[in-house]
Design an enzyme around this catalytic site. Structure first.
Site, mmCIF file in Angstrom:
data_model
loop_
_atom_site.group_PDB
_atom_site.id
_atom_site.type_symbol
_atom_site.label_atom_id
_atom_site.label_comp_id
_atom_site.label_asym_id
_atom_site.label_seq_id
_atom_site.Cartn_x
_atom_site.Cartn_y
_atom_site.Cartn_z
ATOM 1 C CG ASP A 712 6.152 -48.640 10.108
ATOM 2 O OD1 ASP A 712 6.913 -48.667 9.111
ATOM 3 O OD2 ASP A 712 5.882 -49.657 10.768
HETATM 4 C C1 BGC Z 1 7.694 -51.927 8.855
HETATM 5 C C2 BGC Z 1 8.908 -51.266 9.475
HETATM 6 C C3 BGC Z 1 9.962 -51.086 8.418
HETATM 7 C C4 BGC Z 1 9.391 -50.240 7.286
HETATM 8 C C5 BGC Z 1 10.367 -49.979 6.148
HETATM 9 C C6 BGC Z 1 7.232 -51.217 7.603
HETATM 10 O O1 BGC Z 1 6.290 -51.976 6.916
HETATM 11 O O2 BGC Z 1 6.659 -51.982 9.794
HETATM 12 O O3 BGC Z 1 9.394 -52.051 10.523
HETATM 13 O O4 BGC Z 1 11.113 -50.524 8.956
HETATM 14 O O5 BGC Z 1 8.277 -50.932 6.729
HETATM 15 O O6 BGC Z 1 10.566 -51.109 5.390
#
Ligand code: BGC
Length: 768
Positions: A712
């Protein structure tokens, strides 16, 4: 949408109905939640828009509409987000005038939640965080909803009281992304009807109005248990016990598995899992049941619309397993399907198949056979019907004469600090303890957690670009691999360690992407794979001027129980992705609704892993039918937002297998997702992205996952440890110098880099 209550057939409203619409939710429409699960769309239709779109079918009391419009707009102008506004007090004369206009009232509430905070006033400020809005949201939530936004606020209760005192017909509309208290609907005879309209995306207000007026027949079923108190969910007690860990002591007893098993808790259930009314009625008749090979059972049900309007019905099949040595939840969903739109009098046959693997339970401590899915001897009874409470017993059980080991595995992801867990008889079992793990262990000094936040990938550019000589001198470009002229292995031999490391981190944005890219090594002809967020829609930076579809929130999609619909949404979203030159859609999000307070539940499907897995697998098939990829997230146990980047989810192997990993397993086995995103959180002492047992042994080794794993964005993990664990790419950017240093110290080898790089490059090859 789920029809919760419909006394005296108050719904659907007939043509020409005069309505007084109360509650700021009539204007303050929440299309979906906040954060990366938000999406920029061209417009949003609220309920007032929806009712107006019905033309002469409805007349609303306009002064009331204008009152809410004015009040809500003033709060927006003062900086409030949709759904995070205060219910305004109603002038007495407005109520009286509205009553003179009609005796039929709607009462509308809306709720908002989002990424980075939970639905409570508890906030974590323990580390550097540039996302100020995330930490101020709990404060705002606490101010508007001092008792928690699960309940009606004092202001909402006043409006409800005033309305139910004066109007003969009152219908409630709930515009929420997740579980809320609905006991005031069930218990108040004056509230005759209620529609769970969820957060319905950009067209949600229109769909709500059309459903209220019978232009469509509601066929949604709750994907969660709606209890009367947030404290009734067993996970609430420890939810905020610590910022550093969450103990999953309720074990496999999540949602209805808890409420159905512990009979004394049943009184808390207002509307059970799987529940939902219709404007028509259905009969589900079992036709045949046969043992299907050695492996399982197959039923055929005849579903007949015995009502007066066209509608759809869901067939839900539950099992009651013998308690055996392991103990089991009283009911588990084992299969479901939904009919097409059936006209009155029409029937459809629905076949449901259940394998022995689906019926087995995971024995983590060796009560029958250690680390194995076992089918314990005894009688397996099946129930079919409308919801988990009311599903009726089927005549044909499955008799298992002796314990059977269905699938022998090995110990993976076991807890070391979870002290006890709940058993089916209500007692707690002590769990073996292990050596505590330090998620920040590192061969050199770790970056100060938080200091990596919001660092974007470096634009490495091109040192020497020549039109006639686009690649680095002497290299054989990547296209030769795509064309079958050389193997990937041969290709990778050309890459220096630095170039390999470069592939293992996020890359600069291109085009309209704003969540960065994968791959990208121009000197070798390796293109960028641009990503975009989901699941609400294809999230593109609004500054580009490109708007995309804001789909209904995921929980609403789950409440359709319609895999064909999920596939169609995936196909439509995948088309938008492709149309915008994007490669991987960061969706679906499949974490389990362990507790109503999780701020991101709107992005997730259900408290049940089978419903989650089947719906999300269909979505993935739909997306990838466009030759673009998806990223199934957040692997795994990311069920709380507060301090999400450091909190340790302490969970038994059985709960991991049967609840938290199950949806991912179904998706991997049924839909071959191109990528999977690891969670921010820690799982039993290891950060999810540094957890080799889960990423390599379970995901790849056991389930046969062929794709790439991404972290993530801006997690707190150490890059070289992620490489060792099989987390192929670090997003939003990698830390090449630190990986290099770890290499020099012998903590990671070129061989390790090659493993991850191969999976990155295989992802690129999928776009052919
Ligand atoms: C989130 C993800 C997301 C990623 C990109 C993160 O903060 O947990 O679900 O896809 O950011 O924006």
């Amino acid at each position: 949408m789920v029809l919760l209550k419909n006394e005296e057939k108050v719904l659907p409203f007939g043509a020409g109905t005069k309505l007084a619409v109360f509650g700021k939710g009539s204007f303050d429409y929440v299309k979906g939640g906040g954060g990366s699960g938000d999406v920029g769309c061209a417009y949003i239709r609220n309920l007032q828009d929806g009712l107006r779109s019905l033309g002469e079918m409805v007349q609303t009391y306009e002064p009331l509409d204008r009152f809410y419009e004015k009040e809500v707009k003033a709060q927006y102008e003062a900086g409030s987000a949709p759904g995070m506004t205060v219910e305004p007090a109603l002038p007495e004369e407005m109520l009286e005038d509205a009553r003179r206009f009609t005796d039929t009232a709607l009462f509308v509430i809306s709720r908002f939640s989002g990424e980075g905070w939970d639905r409570s006033d508890v906030e974590y400020t323990g580390e550097y965080n540039p996302w100020e809005s995330e930490t101020s949201m709990p404060k705002i939530c606490g101010r508007i909803f001092p008792e928690g936004d699960f309940y009606l606020s004092a202001e909402e209760k006043k409006v409800l009281d005033a309305v139910t005192k004066r109007f003969n017909k009152v219908v409630a509309v709930l515009n929420t992304g997740g579980m809320v208290d609905t006991s005031w609907i069930r218990d108040n005879a004056k509230v005759q009807g209620a529609l769970m309209a969820w957060q319905g995306g950009m067209e949600g207000g229109i769909a709500t109005a059309e459903t209220l007026f019978g232009l469509s027949c509601p066929s949604g079923k709750l994907p969660d248990t709606f209890a009367d108190r947030v404290e009734a969910y067993p996970s609430t007690e420890g939810f905020h016990e610590s910022f550093d860990y969450v103990d999953y002591t309720e074990d496999i007893f999540v949602g209805y598995r808890y409420f159905e098993t512990f009979k004394e808790q049943k009184a808390h259930v207002v509307y059970p899992f799987g529940y939902g009314l219709s404007y028509t009625a259905f009969e589900i008749t079992p036709e045949t049941c046969r043992k299907s090979g050695e492996d399982g059972m197959e039923w055929r049900f005849k579903v007949t619309n015995v009502g007066t309007v066209a509608g759809k019905e869901v067939v839900q099949l539950y099992v009651e397993k013998p308690q055996g040595k392991l103990g089991k939840p009283a009911r588990e969903l084992v299969a479901f399907d939904k009919t097409a739109l059936l006209e009155p009098g029409m029937s459809q046959m629905i076949s449901l198949y259940v394998s022995k693997y689906t019926l087995s339970s995971y024995d983590d401590l060796g009560k029958v056979e250690a680390s194995a899915y076992v089918l314990e001897k005894g009688t397996y009874r099946f129930y079919v019907g409308g919801d988990v409470e009311n599903a009726g017993l089927l005549a044909t059980p499955l008799e298992v004469a002796a314990d059977e080991v269905i699938c022998k595995l090995s110990r993976k992801g076991a807890p070391v600090s979870l002290k006890k867990r709940l058993l089916a008889d209500g007692s707690y079992e002590e769990l073996p303890q292990g050596e505590t793990r330090d998620p920040n262990a590192c061969v050199f000094e770790k970056m100060k957690p938080g200091s990596e936040e919001a660092i974007v990938p470096e634009d490495r550019g091109r040192a020497a670009y020549l039109l006639m000589n686009p690649y680095k001198e002497g290299v054989r470009p990547f296209t030769e691999v795509a064309e079958g002229k050389m193997t990937l292995k041969e290709f990778m031999e050309q890459l220096s360690d630095e170039e390999l490391i470069g592939l293992l981190g996020g890359q600069p944005n291109v085009g309209v992407s704003n969540t960065w890219c994968f791959a990208n090594l121009k000197e070798y002809g390796i293109p960028s794979v641009p990503t975009a967020d989901g699941p609400a829609g294809v999230r593109i930076n609004s500054e580009t001027g490109v708007y995309t579809t804001a789909f209904p929130c995921t929980t609403m999609m789950a409440s359709t129980w319609n895999t064909k619909m999920a596939e169609a949404v995936g196909k439509a979203g995948g088309e938008e992705l492709k149309e915008n030159n994007l490669g991987v859609w960061l969706t679906p999000a499949v974490n389990i609704h362990r507790n109503p307070m999780c701020g991101r539940n709107f992005e997730y499907y259900s408290e049940d892993p089978l419903l989650t897995g089947k719906m999300a697998a269909a979505l993935v098939r739909g997306i990838q039918s466009n030759q673009v990829g998806c990223s199934v997230k957040h692997f795994c146990c990311n069920n709380k937002e507060t301090n999400r980047k450091n909190a340790d989810s302490r969970v038994s192997e059985r709960a991991l297998r049967e609840i938290y990993l199950k949806a991912f397993e179904i998706i991997v086995k049924e839909a071959d997702p191109w990528t999977i995103m690891s969670g921010y959180n820690v799982v039993n002492g290891y950060r999810a992205s540094e957890n080799k047992e889960l990423l390599e042994d379970v995901l790849r080794g056991e389930w046969g996952f062929k794709g790439m794993v991404t972290s993530d964005w801006w997690n707190r993990a150490e890059h070289y440890k992620e490489i060792l664990a099989g987390n192929d790419v670090k997003m939003a950017c990698g830390f090449p110098d630190r990986v290099k240093k770890a290499m020099e110290m012998g903590a990671v080898t070129r061989e390790d880099l090659l493993h991850c790089a191969e999976r990155v490059l295989n992802l690129v090859l999928r776009f052919q």
